[in-house]
Design an enzyme around this catalytic site. Structure first.
Site, PDB file in Angstrom:
ATOM      1  N   ALA A 170      34.918  41.889  38.132  1.00 29.06           N
ATOM      2  CA  ALA A 170      34.534  40.483  38.289  1.00 29.06           C
ATOM      3  C   ALA A 170      35.801  39.633  38.238  1.00 29.06           C
ATOM      4  O   ALA A 170      36.881  40.135  37.880  1.00 29.06           O
ATOM      5  CB  ALA A 170      33.589  40.054  37.164  1.00 29.06           C
ATOM      6  N   LYS A 171      35.699  38.411  38.604  1.00 25.98           N
ATOM      7  CA  LYS A 171      36.817  37.480  38.437  1.00 25.98           C
ATOM      8  C   LYS A 171      36.242  36.083  38.385  1.00 25.98           C
ATOM      9  O   LYS A 171      35.160  35.827  38.928  1.00 25.98           O
ATOM     10  CB  LYS A 171      37.797  37.586  39.617  1.00 25.98           C
ATOM     11  CG  LYS A 171      39.179  37.074  39.304  1.00 25.98           C
ATOM     12  CD  LYS A 171      39.992  38.110  38.553  1.00 25.98           C
ATOM     13  CE  LYS A 171      41.394  37.653  38.270  1.00 25.98           C
ATOM     14  NZ  LYS A 171      42.212  38.772  37.786  1.00 25.98           N
ATOM     15  N   GLY A 172      36.977  35.182  37.744  1.00 26.43           N
ATOM     16  CA  GLY A 172      36.508  33.796  37.682  1.00 26.43           C
ATOM     17  C   GLY A 172      37.661  32.848  37.870  1.00 26.43           C
ATOM     18  O   GLY A 172      38.829  33.247  37.853  1.00 26.43           O
TER      19      GLY A 172
END
Ligand code: NAD
Length: 447
Positions: free
Chosen positions: A133-135
């Protein structure tokens, strides 16, 4: 507690059909490139070389969930500004979603998508039980006060709601964020829990401060991993790091720690470049430079080294180049300028496809991002394990385990590169695909 998306959060599901990746234009500066499409092209090569089956290709072609929140935060002036935040959850077949949170005025959905996908392959390659994931929040942390960053962080975390959690999706620091950001995220998340459960959710983020339950060795972990990765290459190539000349682009968390650790192993830092400028000298002291950057915000004006142009920096004669800033910094132009033997990608996606072609033709080895900067997420995993077990490991244990992980991944990546006759970047992806494909083969695709 059941996992329910917060009501103000948009969650999209995937299973859109796979399209063949669009061809990527030859660009020396990366300005025209779409990071996610570039990633898909590299993935496509690895899937072709590795014989990945169609259903796995389909599943991996888009992230599983894309969460976009627009949220207000109060500035010190009393005015409110609206910010856009992303959390993109690419894949979780191997474990909870895992990946950093980036604060930058350049954050886009496509960038976060690409970075989330890289996390899936990084965790699979490093054989840790996490997905990807990444944000990110589109903001410039350099012009915001500490209080403004805190309010942005807390409101963003609140709005992500139960889309993050210690068994579901675990953020960590990335560009523009640090241990303090993670502590604010942890505290905000904790305060949304039942009072009896607060301490059980400490592992909702990693890269925390030690007092908040972080791990020793996490702050330097990505830079440490870069040096361990380089060490593996050096061993294979009978190259001594003692006396090796090196340059670093980006002198933040990854670049400054890599430089400090490599110089302790005898490396000689001869050039540094960041968003404020470039410097070169015969022996730059990374400890002193890190103190200068902490006080002045960048390398520009550092009196103990000469300033130089970006092109001069790329053209410095050295053995090792460590990109540790942004994506797409090594295009064809920069790849022609470089005079090094090996590039250790501390940054994610620093080399453009055109850059890769030039580097390959010039015989410059690339240790690719998902391998070379995997030390950060490996020690994040160690932190998560320590939080679950209420343990606290010492630095020797953390570093020993990290080195073993990197040695193992290097051996597998190199064996795959030889077996498939592909560059390290494609081999690293292929190793990750083996693990993902094995998992899909066992579990199938629901229902
Ligand atoms: P950071 O915010 O601590 O430092 C970023 C550095 O990049 C700064 O020195 C900044 O001056 C430089 N920079 C920004 N824009 C630039 C430009 N246009 N030209 C040259 N330099 C520029 O960030 P970080 O955590 O060190 O992350 C750097 C890279 O490493 C990113 O690609 C990130 O995704 C990757 N990475 C970070 C971690 C981690 O644990 N922090 C882990 C894996 C990968």
């Amino acid at each position: 507690m059941a996992k329910k998306p917060a009501s103000n959060v948009r969650v999209q599901s995937r299973f859109t059909p796979i399209d063949p990746p669009k061809p990527v234009g030859d660009s020396s500066d990366g300005g025209e490139l779409n990071f996610f499409e570039v990633h898909l092209e590299q993935l496509h090569r690895a899937m072709e070389a590795n014989g990945t089956v169609p259903k796995v290709r389909l599943v991996l072609s888009e992230p599983k969930n894309e969460i976009i929140v627009n949220f207000p935060a109060m500035m010190d002036s009393g005015e409110y500004r609206l910010f856009t935040g992303y959390r993109i959850q690419h894949n979780n077949i191997l474990g909870p979603y895992k990946g950093g949170i980036r604060y930058s005025e350049h954050v886009t959905r496509e960038e976060v998508k690409a970075l989330s996908a890289l996390m899936t392959y990084k965790c699979a390659l490093m054989q840790i039980p996490f997905g990807g994931a990444k944000g990110g929040v589109r903001c410039n942390p350099r012009v915001l006060s500490r209080n403004e960053v805190e309010r942005i962080t807390r409101r963003f975390t609140h709005d992500l709601g139960s889309n993050i959690g210690p068994e579901y999706d675990i953020p960590a620091p990335d560009m523009g964020t640090n241990a303090q950001t993670m502590v604010w995220m942890m505290d905000t998340y904790m305060n949304g829990q039942d009072i009896t459960k607060k301490n059980a959710v400490r592992g909702v983020v990693t890269g925390k401060s030690l007092t908040a339950g972080g791990s020793v060795g996490r702050e330097k972990a990505t830079g440490q991993g870069v040096v361990f990765a380089l060490d593996e290459w050096a061993d294979e190539n009978n190259f001594s790091l003692d006396g090796a000349r090196f340059t670093v682009q980006g002198f933040g968390n990854v670049g400054s720690h890599a430089a400090r650790i490599l110089s302790k192993a005898g490396g000689i830092l001869v050039g540094v470049s960041d968003h404020t400028g470039s410097i070169c000298d015969e022996n730059i002291d990374p400890e002193e430079l890190a103190a200068y950057v902490a006080a002045n915000g960048g390398v520009a004006g550092y009196a103990k080294a000469a300033s130089c142009t970006r092109d001069d920096f790329f053209g410095l004669a050295c053995d090792v180049f460590i990109p540790a800033a942004l994506e797409f910094q090594i295009g064809a132009h920069e790849a022609k300028l470089l005079r090094c033997r090996v590039i250790v990608e501390g940054a994610n996606g620093p080399t453009t496809p055109a850059g890769d072609v030039v580097l390959e033709s010039r015989g410059i080895t690339v240790l690719p991002d998902i391998f070379a900067n995997g030390g950060g997420v490996v020690v994040s995993y160690f932190e998560w394990v320590q939080n679950r077990r209420s343990e606290s490991w010492d630095l020797k244990e953390v570093d020993t385990r990290l080195r073993a992980k990197i040695q193992d991944a290097y051996a597998r990546m190199r064996a795959k590169a030889t077996a498939l006759a592909v560059p390290n970047r494609i081999a690293a992806l292929a190793c990750a695909l083996d693990r993902l494909q094995a998992s899909y083969a066992e579990r199938g695709i629901f229902p």
